[in-house]
Write a protein that holds these residues in place. Structure first.
Motif, PDB file in Angstrom:
ATOM      1  N   ARG A 347      48.119 -70.241  70.850  1.00  0.00           N
ATOM      2  CA  ARG A 347      48.716 -68.963  71.277  1.00  0.00           C
ATOM      3  C   ARG A 347      48.762 -68.832  72.796  1.00  0.00           C
ATOM      4  O   ARG A 347      49.454 -67.961  73.318  1.00  0.00           O
ATOM      5  N   GLN A 348      48.031 -69.701  73.480  1.00  0.00           N
ATOM      6  CA  GLN A 348      48.102 -69.745  74.948  1.00  0.00           C
ATOM      7  C   GLN A 348      48.997 -70.890  75.429  1.00  0.00           C
ATOM      8  O   GLN A 348      48.954 -71.269  76.590  1.00  0.00           O
ATOM      9  N   ASN A 349      49.779 -71.442  74.497  1.00  0.00           N
ATOM     10  CA  ASN A 349      50.726 -72.521  74.787  1.00  0.00           C
ATOM     11  C   ASN A 349      50.049 -73.844  75.133  1.00  0.00           C
ATOM     12  O   ASN A 349      50.684 -74.748  75.680  1.00  0.00           O
ATOM     13  N   LYS A 350      48.780 -73.987  74.779  1.00  0.00           N
ATOM     14  CA  LYS A 350      48.051 -75.242  74.988  1.00  0.00           C
ATOM     15  C   LYS A 350      48.079 -76.025  73.669  1.00  0.00           C
ATOM     16  O   LYS A 350      47.046 -76.314  73.075  1.00  0.00           O
ATOM     17  N   TYR A 351      49.262 -76.341  73.203  1.00  0.00           N
ATOM     18  CA  TYR A 351      49.381 -76.816  71.837  1.00  0.00           C
ATOM     19  C   TYR A 351      48.863 -78.225  71.633  1.00  0.00           C
ATOM     20  O   TYR A 351      48.390 -78.563  70.537  1.00  0.00           O
ATOM     21  N   LEU A 352      48.925 -79.077  72.628  1.00  0.00           N
ATOM     22  CA  LEU A 352      48.375 -80.420  72.464  1.00  0.00           C
ATOM     23  C   LEU A 352      46.855 -80.374  72.327  1.00  0.00           C
ATOM     24  O   LEU A 352      46.275 -81.078  71.485  1.00  0.00           O
ATOM     25  N   GLU A 353      46.219 -79.530  73.123  1.00  0.00           N
ATOM     26  CA  GLU A 353      44.773 -79.344  73.008  1.00  0.00           C
ATOM     27  C   GLU A 353      44.425 -78.680  71.682  1.00  0.00           C
ATOM     28  O   GLU A 353      43.408 -79.002  71.048  1.00  0.00           O
TER      29      GLU A 353
END
Length: 457
Positions: A347-353
């Motif tokens: 949801r914070q756009n850190k999708y790879l993590e």
């Protein structure tokens, strides 16, 4: 010490919310014994029937994790639970015997400890025990209030939380102080304050899994922030929890032979508790798993074997509780915290993590040699796709834990438009997104005795 526990239990049904006359009648019992030692206070917290085996289940009853056959629905002897199952607007709780009463009994226990511990001098000898007990009391009060919030409050909304009706906040044992409702914002702030205190005071490793700990406090803090949809703070709390406790079960090592495959105090559980109310409607011989939920599990997914068993009529029942038996686990475990962290990152756009975090869980859930093609490299290319996968895994991993009701409420605030449906005697019952009935009606006997405002219907 048994007398102390019995005294507290006797007060359970009158906790904080009965009329002044009733309260004054009971108050004399409070003079029979006064806890004076740390051991006395720990015994109050260790009252397992109150604080471990009575987590609320009414949210689970209201959710879509299961359904009842028409025959089983008609066999229910409790009219309130029949009404709750189809989301009636009122009279969905038994008088006195309900999670409002039991949860506020836990609040009362916590307040008793926090008041009396002030009369005990903290020193170099008792310091660790003193802090531990005080931290446990803050945790217990926060846990009870958060569970009540999940049932009786609307989904948290930053735009309306200051004006939406919250819970009565009781931080004392004085029955003479009138009961009033706070706002949703004030309720959640009280929960956060208690958990921050607990996280500071509690040890990393508890003496027993039914007692709270530092990772349990951060885990419940992560759950609270998730329900508030404050995802940056949820990620921080979840990450901190996992720094203290990061054990995951490898489902490849769990035998499929036992009726209930998971041990009661297994290594993945951070803190143990059990959903205690209601006692019959959620039992596996009645609660059937919907086909659309069961079909989410693909071949090679070990949860399909370990969580479920086929009934003679072809329907599916749940058997995957971390309680180790037919009761439902209500505690906190590593898998929930990993999923909170993963969702919060996405949801914070850190999708790879977020996906890397999720893989830590998934690799422990699939049979060795099988591959979940959802995670094929390049298939997930943005945060929205990652979030969809994460939410599906949350749905599959955490069913029948008392979490789904609040998930539906908060996800509908995020625009997921989840509607619930039941079919009974040829009639369809529908609960539409953001309906006022997602905040369950406060038991009518509580309204009558306290005069507090009922939830809007």
């Amino acid at each position: 010490m048994k007398h102390i526990v019995n005294m507290i239990s006797a007060l359970m049904l009158c906790v904080c919310f009965y009329s002044c006359n009733k309260i004054l009648e009971e108050k004399s019992d409070n003079k029979l014994v006064v806890p004076t030692t740390l051991m006395d206070l720990q015994s109050i917290l260790d009252n397992a029937s109150r604080n471990v085996f009575s987590d609320p289940g009414e949210g689970e009853v209201s959710s879509d994790d299961y359904y009842l056959s028409e025959k089983d629905y008609m066999s229910l002897t409790s009219e309130p639970y029949r009404r709750m199952y189809v989301w009636e607007a009122d009279y969905i709780f038994e008088d006195r015997s309900n999670s409002w009463t039991y949860s506020y009994a836990s609040v009362y226990s916590a307040n008793t400890v926090l008041e009396h511990i002030q009369d005990i001098q903290r020193n170099s000898i008792n310091g660790n025990s003193y802090d531990d007990i005080k931290g446990q009391a803050h945790y217990l009060r926060a846990k009870a209030m958060l569970q009540l919030a999940a049932l009786f409050l609307p989904a948290f909304d930053e735009q309306s939380a200051q004006s939406d009706l919250g819970l009565p906040i009781r931080q004392h044992t004085d029955f003479n102080i009138p009961t009033t409702r706070s706002s949703v914002m004030e309720t959640y702030q009280a929960i956060l304050n208690d958990l921050e205190q607990a996280a500071t005071l509690l040890p990393i490793t508890p003496k027993h899994m039914i007692r709270s700990s530092k990772p349990a406090a951060f885990g419940l803090l992560a759950r609270t922030y998730l329900w508030m949809r404050r995802y940056d703070q949820a990620e921080i709390a979840a990450s901190t929890c996992l720094q203290y406790f990061h054990t995951l079960l490898d489902y490849n090592t769990i035998s499929n032979t036992p009726e209930y495959p998971f041990n009661q105090f297994n290594a993945e559980s951070i803190i143990f508790s059990v959903i205690g109310m209601p006692t019959n409607i959620l039992q596996p011989d009645m609660a059937r798993i919907p086909d659309d939920l069961y079909n989410l599990y693909k071949d090679g997914d070990l949860r399909k074997e370990l969580y479920f068993k086929k009934n003679n009529d072809g329907s599916v029942r749940f058997r995957g509780s971390y309680s180790g038996n037919m009761t439902l686990f209500g505690g906190i475990s590593t898998n929930e915290i990993i999923l909170i962290k993963s969702e919060s990152l996405a949801r914070q756009n850190k999708y790879l993590e977020a996906l890397a975090t999720l893989r830590e869980l998934i690799v422990k859930r699939w049979r060795v040699g099988y591959v979940d093609d959802t995670f094929t490299e390049g298939k997930i290319q943005n945060a929205d796709q990652a979030l969809a996968v994460i939410l599906t895994e949350r749905r599959k991993e955490l069913l029948m834990r008392g979490l789904r009701w609040m998930d539906i409420k908060r996800l509908n605030k995020e625009g997921h438009n989840i509607s619930l449906r039941r079919f009974i005697d040829g009639k369809e019952y529908i609960l539409k997104p953001n309906d006022k009935r997602y905040a369950l009606a406060i038991p009518e006997d509580i309204i009558s005795l306290t005069g507090i405002q009922q939830n809007p219907r």
